[in-house]
Design an enzyme around this catalytic site. Structure first.
Site, PDB file in Angstrom:
ATOM      1  N   GLY A   1      -0.439  14.796 -16.596  1.00 46.48           N
ATOM      2  CA  GLY A   1       0.637  14.134 -15.853  1.00 46.48           C
ATOM      3  C   GLY A   1       0.825  14.875 -14.551  1.00 46.48           C
TER       4      GLY A   1
ATOM      5  N   ILE B   1       2.782  25.666 -21.708  1.00 48.61           N
ATOM      6  CA  ILE B   1       3.908  25.567 -20.768  1.00 48.61           C
ATOM      7  C   ILE B   1       4.703  24.281 -21.012  1.00 48.61           C
ATOM      8  CG2 ILE B   1       2.917  27.004 -18.949  1.00 48.61           C
ATOM      9  CD1 ILE B   1       2.039  24.426 -17.505  1.00 48.61           C
TER      10      ILE B   1
ATOM     11  N   ARG C   1       6.034  22.456 -24.715  1.00 49.06           N
ATOM     12  CA  ARG C   1       7.029  22.672 -25.759  1.00 49.06           C
ATOM     13  C   ARG C   1       6.374  23.433 -26.903  1.00 49.06           C
ATOM     14  NH1 ARG C   1      10.071  21.656 -22.255  1.00 49.06           N
ATOM     15  NH2 ARG C   1      11.710  20.069 -22.192  1.00 49.06           N
TER      16      ARG C   1
ATOM     17  N   GLU D   1      13.549  28.977 -29.687  1.00 49.16           N
ATOM     18  CA  GLU D   1      13.697  29.753 -28.451  1.00 49.16           C
ATOM     19  C   GLU D   1      15.097  30.323 -28.420  1.00 49.16           C
ATOM     20  OE1 GLU D   1      12.760  27.105 -25.246  1.00 49.16           O
ATOM     21  OE2 GLU D   1      10.632  27.169 -25.665  1.00 49.16           O
TER      22      GLU D   1
ATOM     23  N   HIS E   1      10.850  30.394 -21.460  1.00 48.24           N
ATOM     24  CA  HIS E   1      10.986  29.008 -20.978  1.00 48.24           C
ATOM     25  C   HIS E   1      11.535  28.991 -19.533  1.00 48.24           C
ATOM     26  CE1 HIS E   1      11.624  24.620 -22.454  1.00 48.24           C
ATOM     27  NE2 HIS E   1      11.411  24.632 -21.157  1.00 48.24           N
TER      28      HIS E   1
HETATM   29  O1  LIG Z   1      11.473  19.739 -19.386  1.00 44.86           O
HETATM   30  C1  LIG Z   1      11.589  20.428 -18.378  1.00 44.86           C
HETATM   31  O2  LIG Z   1      11.578  19.957 -17.234  1.00 44.86           O
HETATM   32  C2  LIG Z   1      11.785  21.898 -18.507  1.00 44.86           C
HETATM   33  O3  LIG Z   1      11.292  22.371 -19.707  1.00 44.86           O
HETATM   34  C3  LIG Z   1      13.249  22.258 -18.347  1.00 44.86           C
HETATM   35  O4  LIG Z   1      13.985  21.689 -19.378  1.00 44.86           O
END
Ligand SMILES: O=C(O)[C@H](O)CO
Length: 327
Positions: A159, A241, A243, A272, A291
């Site tokens: 994406g 990077i 979830r 987390e 995060h």
């Molecule tokens: O999803 C997102 O943009 C980041 O993880 C911040 O919540």
């Protein structure tokens, strides 16, 4: 008298999880802000007025009770790209739209991906610890890193963030593979020199660095488990990077302990933060950041702006820049 601004519900202003004071001024130019505290104090008067909820740092929590109490709610504007904390089916069943901010977060999150990859490859955290330790007898030659230049990077999820990672990796002369539900246009692939892998297994087998940049959905939950880790090279590094729950964390611990893969660099975990005694926090071949993919002055400001644009578009019946449609 000017027209009344639309009322928008927010969690709170300031504090650890509240909206930054510096953004409140901007929000107030467009909306009449109502905090959850004010709402709970004066529900009777406020519930019909609220047209939108601005969600920041996953707050306020959108539950059925809140949705039922807001008859004129039109849109939930999420500040951030990930919406796994929102029950999309439930929300849209109330006729309420959901929007997110994929553009605002893409540079800062791609930067964190590169930072983690470089830090892991060059053993930056170990280096920092050595430099500040009382032991001055260490020599870099005893703990060599590897170069990312000319290495193969496999990006899972192409994406806006994945694409920005590819742009950056191209500048490092990396060979880029990617897997995505939908293949990118040929011109886009050529621009960053990325090769599409329809089969995720091919990407896993060939990559020196595998970077995860997908949304968390039921389909991507535990996308990387024991089988996938075993397909990776023993010299490979996993970078996450997106979830935490996209990776089966127990399988990851086992793979790192047994040399199935070389290292991991994670900006996201579950939960987390991790409990302080978690094995991942004790491994030298693991780097963990809390995060912080979007934790920049610029990203947070743009997230607020993009969320406002989305909310205003819905309230004014204009084309919505970033609507999230449940699958
Ligand atoms: O999803 C997102 O943009 C980041 O993880 C911040 O919540």
């Amino acid at each position: 008298m000017g027209e009344e601004l639309p009322s928008v519900l927010i969690s709170e202003i300031g504090g650890t999880f509240g909206i930054l004071e510096s953004h409140v001024e901007f929000l107030k130019k467009h909306f009449n802000l109502i905090t959850m505290k004010e709402f709970h104090k004066n529900k009777e008067e406020l519930h019909e007025r609220i047209k939108s909820i601005f969600v920041f740092e996953r707050r306020p929590v959108i539950d059925p009770e809140l949705l039922e109490s807001l008859p004129n709610l039109k849109v939930i504007g999420n500040s951030g790209v990930g919406v796994n904390h929102l029950n999309l089916k439930l929300i849209t069943s109330f006729g309420v739209k959901v929007t997110n901010t994929p553009h605002a977060v893409s540079d800062s999150t791609a930067d964190i991906g590169m930072a983690l990859m470089l830090a892991s490859a060059r053993r930056l955290v170990e280096g920092c610890c050595l430099a500040t330790s009382p032991d001055t007898t260490h020599f870099a030659v005893n703990w060599l890193g590897v170069e990312v230049s000319r290495a193969t990077l496999g990006i899972i999820g192409m994406g806006s963030i994945g694409y920005k990672v590819a742009k950056r990796a191209k500048a490092f002369d990396m060979k880029i593979l990617y897997h995505n539900r939908n293949r990118r246009k040929e011109e886009e692939e050529q621009e960053v020199g990325a090769t599409y892998c329809k089969n995720i297994d091919d990407l896993l087998q060939q990559s020196d660095f595998v970077m995860l940049v997908v949304s968390l959905t039921p389909e991507t939950h535990n996308l990387i488990g024991k089988r996938e880790l075993e397909l990776m090279k023993p010299t490979a590094t996993l970078i996450n990077i997106c979830r935490g729950a996209v990776v089966d964390q127990d399988a990851l611990v086992e793979a790192l302990q047994n040399g199935v893969i070389k290292a991991a660099a994670l900006d996201v975990t579950y939960p987390e933060p991790l409990p302080r005694n978690h094995l991942l926090l004790q491994m030298k071949n693991v780097i963990i950041t809390p995060h912080i993919g979007t934790a920049t002055v610029q990203a947070l400001r743009m997230m607020t702006e993009e969320a406002v644009e989305n909310i205003l578009a819905v309230l004014n019946d204009l084309p919505i820049p970033s609507e999230v449609i449940p699958k």
